[in-house]
Scaffold this motif. Structure first.
Motif, PDB file in Angstrom:
ATOM      1  N   LEU A 176       0.832  -1.202   0.000  1.00  0.00           N
ATOM      2  CA  LEU A 176       0.000   0.000   0.000  1.00  0.00           C
ATOM      3  C   LEU A 176       0.872   1.258   0.000  1.00  0.00           C
ATOM      4  N   ALA A 177       1.969   1.251   0.749  1.00  0.00           N
ATOM      5  CA  ALA A 177       2.866   2.403   0.788  1.00  0.00           C
ATOM      6  C   ALA A 177       3.528   2.612  -0.587  1.00  0.00           C
ATOM      7  N   ALA A 178       3.940   1.538  -1.234  1.00  0.00           N
ATOM      8  CA  ALA A 178       4.551   1.636  -2.558  1.00  0.00           C
ATOM      9  C   ALA A 178       3.539   2.135  -3.582  1.00  0.00           C
ATOM     10  N   LEU A 179       2.298   1.686  -3.463  1.00  0.00           N
ATOM     11  CA  LEU A 179       1.246   2.141  -4.371  1.00  0.00           C
ATOM     12  C   LEU A 179       0.957   3.620  -4.177  1.00  0.00           C
ATOM     13  N   LYS A 180       0.918   4.066  -2.908  1.00  0.00           N
ATOM     14  CA  LYS A 180       0.678   5.474  -2.612  1.00  0.00           C
ATOM     15  C   LYS A 180       1.813   6.332  -3.183  1.00  0.00           C
ATOM     16  N   GLU A 181       3.039   5.873  -3.015  1.00  0.00           N
ATOM     17  CA  GLU A 181       4.206   6.601  -3.534  1.00  0.00           C
ATOM     18  C   GLU A 181       4.161   6.698  -5.059  1.00  0.00           C
ATOM     19  N   GLU A 228       1.546   9.263  -6.113  1.00  0.00           N
ATOM     20  CA  GLU A 228       2.024  10.625  -5.888  1.00  0.00           C
ATOM     21  C   GLU A 228       3.069  11.036  -6.943  1.00  0.00           C
ATOM     22  N   SER A 229       3.968  10.120  -7.290  1.00  0.00           N
ATOM     23  CA  SER A 229       5.029  10.445  -8.247  1.00  0.00           C
ATOM     24  C   SER A 229       4.481  10.573  -9.677  1.00  0.00           C
ATOM     25  N   SER A 230       3.379   9.882  -9.966  1.00  0.00           N
ATOM     26  CA  SER A 230       2.808   9.977 -11.308  1.00  0.00           C
ATOM     27  C   SER A 230       1.713  11.023 -11.429  1.00  0.00           C
ATOM     28  N   GLY A 231       1.299  11.592 -10.311  1.00  0.00           N
ATOM     29  CA  GLY A 231       0.278  12.630 -10.324  1.00  0.00           C
ATOM     30  C   GLY A 231      -1.136  12.099 -10.404  1.00  0.00           C
ATOM     31  N   LEU A 232      -1.364  10.906 -10.053  1.00  0.00           N
ATOM     32  CA  LEU A 232      -2.723  10.325 -10.069  1.00  0.00           C
ATOM     33  C   LEU A 232      -3.441  10.522  -8.772  1.00  0.00           C
TER      34      LEU A 232
END
Length: 147
Positions: free
Chosen positions: A135-140, A143-147
């Motif tokens: 979940l943390a990797a998905l959130k990151e 955020e990095s892709s702007g979604l």
């Protein structure tokens, strides 16, 4: 005699017999060498230029390919694969031919040639991420892709 020194006596005799039977005149040194090399086919060795084409067209990894004879692989390796792939035939053919003739002479002397086994890749299975780490990797990623 020095030019024929790489061939065993039996091969020279076979070549001489073939040259005499198929020529009107006594063979030249070049013709004798050609006749001696014709006996290479009996040992499973391809003609030098056929071996050159095989080496130049082989995909990577080279040691994992089905070679017509180990001498082809070894001559290609000694000629350096990058050199064969990135230069013109007028430059690469003489280099390959020289190495190939050396290995053919070794086969004629009764030496056994082998292709080294390809290097194995490291085998390690990564451990899966826990649910919280996923979940943390998905959130990151979001955020990095702007979604």
């Amino acid at each position: 005699m020095e030019s024929l020194a790489d061939f065993p006596v039996e091969q020279i005799l076979k070549g001489a017999k073939h040259a005499i039977e198929n020529s009107e005149y006594l063979p030249t040194l070049n013709r004798m060498i050609e006749c001696c090399q014709a006996g290479l086919v009996e040992l499973g060795l391809p003609a030098p230029h056929d071996a050159y084409v095989e080496a130049c067209q082989a995909p990577s990894p080279k040691s994992a390919q089905a070679w017509s004879h180990p001498a082809v692989y070894l001559a290609g390796r000694d000629s350096e694969w990058f050199f064969l792939a990135n230069n013109e035939e007028r430059l690469t053919w003489p280099v390959f031919r020289s190495h190939y003739q050396r290995y053919c002479a070794a086969v004629l002397r009764g030496e056994s040639l082998t292709i080294p086994a390809p290097e194995a890749l490291e085998k390690h299975a990564p451990e899966p991420l826990s649910n919280d780490e996923q979940l943390a990797a998905l959130k990151e990623l979001r955020e990095s892709s702007g979604l």
